[in-house]
Write an enzyme that holds these catalytic residues in place. Structure first.
Site, mmCIF file in Angstrom:
data_model
loop_
_atom_site.group_PDB
_atom_site.id
_atom_site.type_symbol
_atom_site.label_atom_id
_atom_site.label_comp_id
_atom_site.label_asym_id
_atom_site.label_seq_id
_atom_site.Cartn_x
_atom_site.Cartn_y
_atom_site.Cartn_z
ATOM 1 N N ASP A 28 43.046 46.154 32.019
ATOM 2 C CA ASP A 28 42.239 47.329 31.685
ATOM 3 C C ASP A 28 42.870 48.059 30.509
ATOM 4 O O ASP A 28 43.992 48.541 30.608
ATOM 5 C CB ASP A 28 42.164 48.237 32.926
ATOM 6 N N ASP A 32 39.977 53.048 32.925
ATOM 7 C CA ASP A 32 38.876 53.347 33.854
ATOM 8 C C ASP A 32 38.941 52.494 35.122
ATOM 9 O O ASP A 32 38.038 52.532 35.953
ATOM 10 C CB ASP A 32 37.518 53.200 33.163
ATOM 11 N N ASP A 36 38.729 44.704 30.831
ATOM 12 C CA ASP A 36 37.766 44.711 29.729
ATOM 13 C C ASP A 36 38.189 43.742 28.621
ATOM 14 O O ASP A 36 39.257 43.133 28.671
ATOM 15 C CB ASP A 36 37.597 46.139 29.190
ATOM 16 N N ASP A 105 30.598 31.778 30.523
ATOM 17 C CA ASP A 105 29.918 31.477 31.779
ATOM 18 C C ASP A 105 28.419 31.597 31.525
ATOM 19 O O ASP A 105 27.955 32.610 31.008
ATOM 20 C CB ASP A 105 30.363 32.476 32.856
ATOM 21 N N ASP A 206 26.989 28.066 35.718
ATOM 22 C CA ASP A 206 26.955 28.562 37.084
ATOM 23 C C ASP A 206 25.840 27.915 37.899
ATOM 24 O O ASP A 206 24.692 27.862 37.445
ATOM 25 C CB ASP A 206 26.721 30.072 37.032
ATOM 26 N N GLU A 261 29.066 23.926 37.327
ATOM 27 C CA GLU A 261 29.419 24.222 38.713
ATOM 28 C C GLU A 261 28.335 23.561 39.557
ATOM 29 O O GLU A 261 27.219 24.060 39.669
ATOM 30 C CB GLU A 261 29.442 25.731 38.970
ATOM 31 N N HIS A 334 37.464 32.064 41.043
ATOM 32 C CA HIS A 334 37.131 33.413 41.524
ATOM 33 C C HIS A 334 36.359 33.401 42.838
ATOM 34 O O HIS A 334 36.052 34.464 43.359
ATOM 35 C CB HIS A 334 36.321 34.125 40.439
ATOM 36 N N ASP A 335 35.996 32.228 43.341
ATOM 37 C CA ASP A 335 35.279 32.120 44.614
ATOM 38 C C ASP A 335 36.168 31.610 45.743
ATOM 39 O O ASP A 335 35.712 31.480 46.878
ATOM 40 C CB ASP A 335 34.095 31.156 44.487
HETATM 41 O O1 TEU Z 1 28.808 30.244 42.815
HETATM 42 C C1 TEU Z 1 27.856 29.410 43.397
HETATM 43 C C2 TEU Z 1 28.206 29.024 44.758
HETATM 44 O O2 TEU Z 1 27.831 27.955 45.191
HETATM 45 C C3 TEU Z 1 29.002 30.041 45.500
HETATM 46 O O3 TEU Z 1 28.116 31.002 45.971
HETATM 47 C C4 TEU Z 1 29.756 29.510 46.622
HETATM 48 O O4 TEU Z 1 28.900 28.930 47.568
HETATM 49 C C5 TEU Z 1 30.477 30.646 47.262
HETATM 50 O O5 TEU Z 1 31.094 31.434 46.271
HETATM 51 C C6 TEU Z 1 31.552 30.131 48.175
HETATM 52 O O6 TEU Z 1 32.234 31.202 48.716
HETATM 53 C C7 TEU Z 1 28.521 30.813 41.602
HETATM 54 C C8 TEU Z 1 29.631 31.748 41.176
HETATM 55 O O7 TEU Z 1 30.823 31.032 41.018
HETATM 56 C C9 TEU Z 1 29.749 32.864 42.160
HETATM 57 O O8 TEU Z 1 30.812 33.734 41.860
HETATM 58 C C10 TEU Z 1 28.436 33.615 42.158
HETATM 59 O O9 TEU Z 1 28.481 34.604 43.137
HETATM 60 C C11 TEU Z 1 27.257 32.684 42.423
HETATM 61 O O10 TEU Z 1 27.296 31.514 41.621
HETATM 62 C C12 TEU Z 1 25.973 33.372 42.058
HETATM 63 O O11 TEU Z 1 25.877 33.489 40.673
HETATM 64 CA CA CA Z 2 38.501 49.302 31.202
#
Ligand code: TEU
Ligand code: CA
Length: 563
Positions: A28, A32, A36, A105, A206, A261, A334-335
Site C-alpha cells: 500500500d 488507505d 495499489d 488477469d 479466469d 484457469e 489466491h484461492d
Molecule cells: O476461480 C474459479 C474457481 O473455480 C474458484 O472459484 C474455485 O472453485 C474456488 O476459488 C476454490 O476455492 C476464479 C478465481 O481464481 C477466483 O478468485 C474467483 O473468485 C472466481 O474465478 C470468480 O471469478
Molecule cells: Ca493504497
C-alpha cells in the site's frame, strides 16, 4: 498440417518462473490500507532480486469488489483504490525496463452486475444486450435447473423487473456472459486487443473452461444442496472452438504468454487447451492435486493430502503432457490456503522441501506472493475476521441449513479459506508488516515479526534465498536445460512420505529426493539408477552425500546431478 513437437521446443515462458501478485494485499503506497499499483512498482526491485521475469497481476480493473476484482464493471479502467491508468502505464514501463513482463488477469466468463452490458441487459426483455447474458424462464415457478453457484446458493437469480432468471456460476453479482452470442466474443476480443496494443505481455484467463455451457443446461448430480455448476459449465461443447477463435483473432497477433484457469480439466482436455501446436493457450491450470483433500461435498474438511496420492496425480500430468502440452506448476495461488500449512508444518525447512518438489518438475513454476518467504495460514478467529465471499457464504449456508456445526465448520474454514493467501505481504517487522501505514483491509498474520522479507533478505539460509537459488538454477546454470526440458520419471511410488524422481536429458540425470514428513526416513535409491559421480545441485541440508541407502532428516530435500 499436423506437426509433431518435442518437449524441447524452446520458449521463454518455459524457462522462467511466474510470480503472482494479489494487488490488494501486496503493498500500500498511500496509507488507505489497500495495496495499489504504485505499491507494486515500488517493490519491483525485490522481485528482480528474486530473479522474476514474469508477473501475473490478479485483476486491477474497475470493480465493486464483491469478489476482490473478479467482478469487473469496466475492463478498460483501473480500480480507483489501485490507482489510475497513468499509474498502470508507469508500472508497465518500469517493469519492462527491468526485463519483467506483465500478464493480466482476464475475467470473461462473467462480468459484474454493475457492468454497463448487464445494466442494459437486465433493463428489458428486448434490450439489444439481453443476449449478452444467460436468461431463462422459470420452470414451474422455480429455477431453470438444479445448478449451485461456486459461492453457495442456486446459480440462478430471479430478476423481478423482467420476470426471468439469469445464470451466475459465481456470486449473483457475477452474471455469466453468453459466449454463444458472437457479439459477446467481438466485445471481448476487441477489449483484449486494446490491452495488447498497450503492450501487456499475456493473459491468465479466469474460469476459462466454463465459458461454454452444456447444451440445454440440464440438471446435474447433486452434492449437498445443489449440483455444482461446474458439471454443466466446465469443458463444454464449444470451449475449444471459442479459444481457437480468440487465438486466431487476438493471441496469434502478439508475442504473449497465456495460461488458462481450467477447473475440471482432465489430461485429455489439457492436451487441447495447452496443445504444443499453439492453437489455443500455452498452459492450462489443473486442480486435481489441490483437491485430493476434499471431502464428499467440497473443500471444507481437514483431511491431509496423502503423499502417495499426490505423487500419483502429479506424475500422471508430468508423463501425459510431456512433448504434447506444457504444465503450469503450482501449489499456491489466491484461492488456495498456504502450502506450508497444508503439506508442511509451517517451518522454513518444510517450505524449502515443498518448493524443491515443485521447481524440479517439467513445466513452468508459479510462485504466489509470500510463498517465497514461507508465509503461513493465518490464525483467524471468528467469521467476522474473514473477507472472502466464498468463506462467508459457505459458513452462512451450511450452518443455517444445519448441515454443519458452527465451531467444527469454522475450524475447516480456518484451514482452507482463500483468505489465508490474502493477508498482507510481510515486508518487515514494523507495524502491519510494513504493508501499510493505515488500517489494513484484512488482518495481518501476527507471525510477521519473524516471517518477513527484510529478515529473510539478510539471512542467507532463508526461504527467500532458497527460492532465489531455485530460480537461478532454472534460468542460469549448467543444469538449466535438464531442469526446464528434461523427461520426468517417478521413483518409489509407494513410499509413504518421500517424493523422489529423476529428470533426464542429453545424458544428464537429476535425482530429486524430498522427505515430505516431520520424521526422519530412510530411502533406498532404486537399483536402476546408477552413477559414477553425484554432484550436489541444491538442497536444504548442508553437504548431503548420495549413497544407495539414504538416511533423510525431517523435511530434507536434496538434488544431485548424476553422471
Ligand atoms: O476461480 C474459479 C474457481 O473455480 C474458484 O472459484 C474455485 O472453485 C474456488 O476459488 C476454490 O476455492 C476464479 C478465481 O481464481 C477466483 O478468485 C474467483 O473468485 C472466481 O474465478 C470468480 O471469478
Ligand atoms: Ca493504497
Amino acid at each position: 498440417m499436423k506437426r509433431s513437437f518435442e518437449s524441447a521446443v524452446r520458449q521463454q515462458w518455459k524457462e522462467n518462473v511466474v510470480y503472482q501478485i494479489y494487488p490488494r494485499s501486496f503493498c500500500d503506497s498511500n496509507g488507505d490500507g489497500v495495496g495499489d499499483l504504485n505499491g507494486i512498482r515500488s517493490r519491483l526491485g525485490y522481485l528482480k532480486e528474486l530473479g522474476i521475469h514474469i508477473l501475473w497481476l490478479s485483476p486491477i480493473y474497475k470493480s465493486p469488489n464483491y469478489d476482490n476484482g473478479y467482478d469487473i464493471s469496466d475492463y478498460q479502467a483501473i480500480m480507483g483504490e489501485f490507482g489510475t491508468m497513468e499509474d498502470f502505464d508507469a508500472l508497465l514501463e518500469e517493469a519492462h525496463r527491468l526485463d519483467i513482463k506483465i500478464i493480466m488477469d482476464l475475467v470473461v466468463n462473467h462480468t459484474s452486475d454493475e457492468h454497463r452490458w448487464f445494466v442494459e441487459s437486465r433493463s428489458s426483455r428486448d434490450n439489444d444486450k439481453r443476449d449478452y447474458y444467460i436468461w431463462r424462464e422459470a420452470v414451474d415457478g422455480h429455477e431453470p435447473n438444479n445448478w449451485g453457484s461456486c459461492f453457495s446458493g442456486s446459480a440462478w437469480e430471479w430478476d423481478e423487473n423482467t420476470g426471468m432468471y439469469y445464470l451466475h456460476c459465481f456470486s449473483k453479482k457475477q452474471p455469466d456472459l453468453n459466449w454463444e452470442n458472437p457479439k459477446v466474443r467481438d466485445e471481448v476480443f476487441d477489449m483484449m486487443t486494446w490491452w495488447c496494443e498497450k503492450g501487456i505481455d499475456g493473459f491468465r484467463m479466469d474460469a476459462i473452461s466454463m465459458i461454454s455451457k452444456k447444451e440445454g443446461l440440464p440438471d446435474g448430480p447433486t452434492e449437498g444442496l445443489y449440483s455444482p455448476c461446474t458439471y454443466g459449465a466446465c469443458n463444454g461443447p464449444h470451449v475449444h472452438e471459442y479459444l481457437q477463435e480468440m487465438n486466431r483473432r487476438v493471441l496469434s497477433k502478439y508475442d504473449l504468454m497465456t495460461v488458462g484457469e481450467t477447473g475440471g480439466v482432465t489430461v485429455e482436455e489439457a492436451k487441447k487447451y495447452a496443445n504444443a501446436e499453439g492453437t489455443e493457450l500455452n498452459m492450462a491450470f489443473q486442480f486435481e492435486h489441490v483437491e485430493l483433500d476434499d471431502g464428499p461435498d467440497g473443500k471444507w474438511y481437514l483431511n491431509p493430502i496423502s503423499i502417495p496420492a499426490l505423487k500419483k496425480n502429479l506424475t500422471k500430468w508430468q508423463k501425459e503432457l510431456d512433448g504434447v502440452a506444457w504444465n503450469p506448476l503450482f501449489f499456491c495461488n489466491h484461492d488456495q490456503p498456504r502450502v506450508v500449512s497444508r503439506l508442511g508444518d509451517n517451518s522454513p525447512h518444510s517450505a524449502k522441501c515443498i518448493a524443491t518438489v515443485l521447481h524440479f518438475m517439467q513445466g513452468t513454476p508459479y510462485v504466489y506472493q509470500g510463498e517465497e518467504l514461507g508465509m503461513t495460514n493465518c490464525p483467524f478467529g471468528s467469521i467476522e475476521d474473514y473477507r472472502d465471499i466464498e468463506s462467508i457464504n459457505a459458513y452462512r449456508e451450511l450452518t443455517e441449513t444445519g448441515l454443519r456445526e458452527r465451531s467444527e465448520l469454522l475450524g475447516c474454514i480456518a484451514y482452507k479459506s482463500r483468505d489465508n493467501a490474502r493477508t498482507p505481504m510481510q515486508w518487515d517487522d514494523s507495524p502491519n508488516a510494513g504493508f501499510t501505514t493505515g488500517r489494513p483491509w484484512i488482518m495481518v498474520n501476527p507471525n510477521y515479526t519473524t516471517i518477513n522479507a527484510a529478515a529473510e533478505l539478510a539471512d542467507p539460509d532463508s526461504v527467500f534465498h532458497y527460492y532465489r537459488t531455485l530460480i537461478a538454477l532454472r534460468q542460469d546454470s549448467k543444469w538449466s536445460d535438464v531442469i526446464v526440458y528434461g523427461h520426468y520419471d517417478l521413483l518409489a511410488p509407494e513410499h509413504e512420505t518421500v517424493f523422489a524422481y529423476t529428470r533426464q536429458k542429453n545424458g544428464i540425470t537429476l535425482l530429486v529426493v524430498c522427505n515430505l514428513s516431520a520424521r526422519a526416513q530412510t530411502f533406498s535409491v532404486p537399483k536402476n539408477i546408477r552413477w559414477n559421480s553425484a554432484e550436489p545441485v541444491t538442497g536444504n541440508v548442508p553437504r548431503a552425500e548420495l549413497t544407495r541407502e539414504l538416511a533423510l532428516a525431517p523435511w530434507q530435500a536434496a538434488v544431485w546431478a548424476l553422471t
